[in-house]
Scaffold this motif. Sequence first.
Motif, short mmCIF file in Angstrom:
data_model
loop_
_atom_site.label_atom_id
_atom_site.label_comp_id
_atom_site.label_asym_id
_atom_site.label_seq_id
_atom_site.Cartn_x
_atom_site.Cartn_y
_atom_site.Cartn_z
N CYS A 56 0.85 -1.21 0.00
CA CYS A 56 0.00 0.00 0.00
C CYS A 56 0.88 1.25 0.00
O CYS A 56 1.73 1.42 0.85
N LEU A 58 0.03 4.12 0.81
CA LEU A 58 -0.38 5.07 1.85
C LEU A 58 0.04 4.64 3.25
O LEU A 58 0.01 5.44 4.19
N CYS A 59 0.41 3.39 3.44
CA CYS A 59 0.82 2.91 4.76
C CYS A 59 2.14 3.57 5.18
O CYS A 59 2.96 3.93 4.34
N HIS A 125 -4.16 0.54 8.03
CA HIS A 125 -4.68 0.27 6.69
C HIS A 125 -6.17 -0.12 6.71
O HIS A 125 -6.86 0.01 5.71
N HIS A 180 -6.88 1.84 1.80
CA HIS A 180 -6.37 2.54 2.99
C HIS A 180 -7.25 3.78 3.22
O HIS A 180 -7.33 4.66 2.35
ZN LIG Z 1 -2.31 1.19 3.71
#
Ligand SMILES: [Zn+2]
Length: 367
Positions: A56, A58-59, A125, A180
């Motif tokens: 991911c 965005l993590c 997440h 996410h």
């Molecule tokens: Zn994430």
Amino acid sequence: MASDDSTFDFTDNSHRRYNPLTDTWVLVSPHRAKRPWLGQQEAPSKLEIAEYDESCYLCPRNLRATGSKNPNYGSTFIFPNDYAAVKLNQPGLSQGRGNDSERDQLFKTSSVEGNCYVICFSPKHNLTLPLMMHKEIVRVVEAWISLYRQLEEEANQGKPFKYVQIFENKGTAMGCSNLHPHGQAWCLSTVPNELMKEFTSFKKFQDSFSKHMLDSYMEIELSERERVVVENDSFVVLVPFWAIWPFETLVVSKTHLPSLKEFNAKQQSDLAAILKNLTTKYDNLFSTSFPYSMGTHQAPLNASEEEKKISWFHMHFYPPLLRSATVRKFLVGFELLGEPQRDLTAEQAAERLRTLDGITHYSENLD
Ligand SMILES: [Zn+2]
Ligand SMILES: [Zn+2]
């Protein structure tokens, strides 16, 4: 010929309802909600998503496509969108030849600049708004406010920023590409369509009644209570009389707050609380992580006194689901070519949402 008013039944007879915010109409066909439904009812789905996903972007700690690495963030995190829909420092656009030729009327363009941001609600997440703790959602509201202030500051220093649209697309049904939990903020050098329509309507109403349209509307809704879903000291959630989407809602501040910037600590906390309550109800409606597009409508950046007068902070939730976790409403056919249409009335939708649990999430009752 239409029969007289005394026999008219709003829960059975088709009618149109006017949306005073956008000056448009919606067709309501309540008798169609009585059609037998043979579709399946799904069992509640447990959210089997891990807290951290190494793929991911965005993590925390992960690499984004552009090569930048996310910090090991522990709360709400904002960063500029790597694939922004609007950018700064665009080449100039010539504004037509200045005459009123047919071509100039038919092929109009306007330049636009701006910047886009991603707002990760939480480092986790799998933590959607209804699953976050109240104090964690307060962090999200605080992040919206600090972004609004920062953009005003940048505008004061010469950046061409006029309006910031804060929103969240949740779920693949709404075309969201990353699970996410995150929202976005698109800051533009112009005020977008939907806001222009609303500001025009608000101004007209203000000129006629010396009162804000949403103030008036909310007062009537709070006395009739037919479409109110939930309220607290600072906000009320209702299914608007003219709703298009089956379970569409409007979150309205009870006092005149032109933008997030005017919120005091109590109002920030109350907004977080009502968002948690509403999104929990949504998840409980069909025992699923409920998809929607939602966002804020508020005053333009560095608003003039006149702009502040006609701005009234509110949020719209547009969820697509109709009868279950998989049966969604589509805007097709008559709705694309004529006007939007709904079967379930706004009053019936409000009643359903009102009676749902807004505190305990359905997933807490599953093994
Ligand atoms: Zn994430
Ligand atoms: Zn609005």
